[in-house]
Design an enzyme around this catalytic site. Structure first.
Site: not given
Ligand code: GLY
Length: 317
Positions: A50, A175, A196, A206-209, A229-230, A232
């Site tokens: 991850s 995932t 991450t 794609r960009v998460g949090d 975590t989770g 984003g």
């Molecule tokens: N929390 C990580 C993501 O959503 O990329």
């Protein structure tokens, strides 16, 4: 004045990072150095799918990394998003903070900076991650990396996230992963680091949090630090990390602040299976974990403990 006992808090996958960073904190090192080192240990671990090297690829089979770091003493922050070909995303984030006038560099720009600063390029794909990547397609009758997969993802992204979609059923907890570290050093400074490879099989770019200050990471010496975590997409929409710290500023207890930050998130029109976890640490060294799913833990170690311990996260439903 009372000297703080250094402490480091992490998401469940952060054990090796804590073990590496605790000697540094015990020796009087800074919280900022501790969270960077801790993240880097996890980034370099090929067994963690991850984060960093060995992270799960996007829908095209490319590993794209996101990371951020924040200094609670100055509120300075650095971040990188969708970086390919450089594994030390947290170090790159720190270099954005310290060596550029910017906070966030993405994709080609971040890779250019990495090259200019002499970071070592690296193929981030391990055999194991690629095998898992291929299998997820094959078990759904899809050809790995084929353009119809891209169209399937694009269709989903024009609608509310829909985990019933053939491809996005892949977005199970296995995932998606991220590593969080929050540290308090002997000088009383807080720092936070998040790294991450984001959502496995994600749409390219794609960009998460995690690299978004306020969403997946926030830290302020006066009130506290928080990281997520989770999924984003949820934390981005309600600024989860900053919300928790702001609730502390408003006078809530740590428990109330964490619960309130997750209640904000649970009010969203999130699909089934989407979840969020937060870890938090106050300037007094009080820490807690919060989650929207049962059975989740987090890790912590203070300088007077022999080894990291896990503790249950408060569940908010
Ligand atoms: N929390 C990580 C993501 O959503 O990329």
């Amino acid at each position: 004045m009372r000297v703080p006992v250094p402490v480091i808090v992490a998401s469940e996958n952060g054990r090796r990072g804590i073990l590496a960073a605790m000697p540094l904190l015990r020796a009087g090192g800074s919280a900022l150095d501790a969270v960077e080192l801790a993240c880097r240990v996890v980034e370099e671990d090929p067994e963690d799918h991850s984060v960093g090297y060995g992270g799960l690829p996007n829908v095209l089979g490319e590993v794209e990394l996101d990371a951020s770091i924040m200094d609670g003493a100055t509120l300075r922050a650095g971040a990188v998003a969708a970086v390919q070909g450089y594994g030390r995303a947290i170090t790159l984030a720190r270099r954005v903070m310290e060596e550029t006038p910017h906070v966030l560099l993405a994709a080609r720009g971040a890779e250019r900076l990495a090259a200019e600063l002499g970071e070592q390029p690296q193929d981030l794909r391990t055999e194991e991650a690629l095998r898992r990547w291929r299998e997820r397609f094959l078990e759904r009758g899809l050809t790995p990396g084929a353009t119809e997969n891209l169209r399937a993802v694009a269709r989903i992204l024009t609608q509310p996230l829909n985990l019933q979609d053939k491809l996005y059923q892949a977005a199970r907890p296995d995932t998606l992963g991220t590593v969080n570290f929050l540290a308090l050093d002997a000088q009383g400074n807080l720092a936070s680091g998040v790294s991450t490879s984001g959502l496995g099989w994600k749409y390219p770019g794609r960009v998460g949090d995690s690299p978004l200050i306020g969403a997946g990471n926030y830290c302020d010496n006066r009130y506290g630090a928080a990281a997520c975590t989770g999924m984003g997409e949820l934390a981005i929409r309600v600024s989860t990390a900053r919300s928790l710290v702001l609730y502390l500023k408003c006078g809530m207890s740590l428990l109330e602040a964490g619960r309130e930050a997750l209640r904000d998130l649970l009010a969203l029109d999130a699909g089934e299976g989407q979840y969020m976890n937060i870890v938090a640490l106050t300037p007094a060294g009080e820490h807690a974990g919060f989650t929207t799913v049962p059975g989740k833990q987090y890790l912590f170690q203070s300088a007077d403990m022999d080894e990291p311990q896990s503790a249950p996260r408060w569940m908010v439903a």
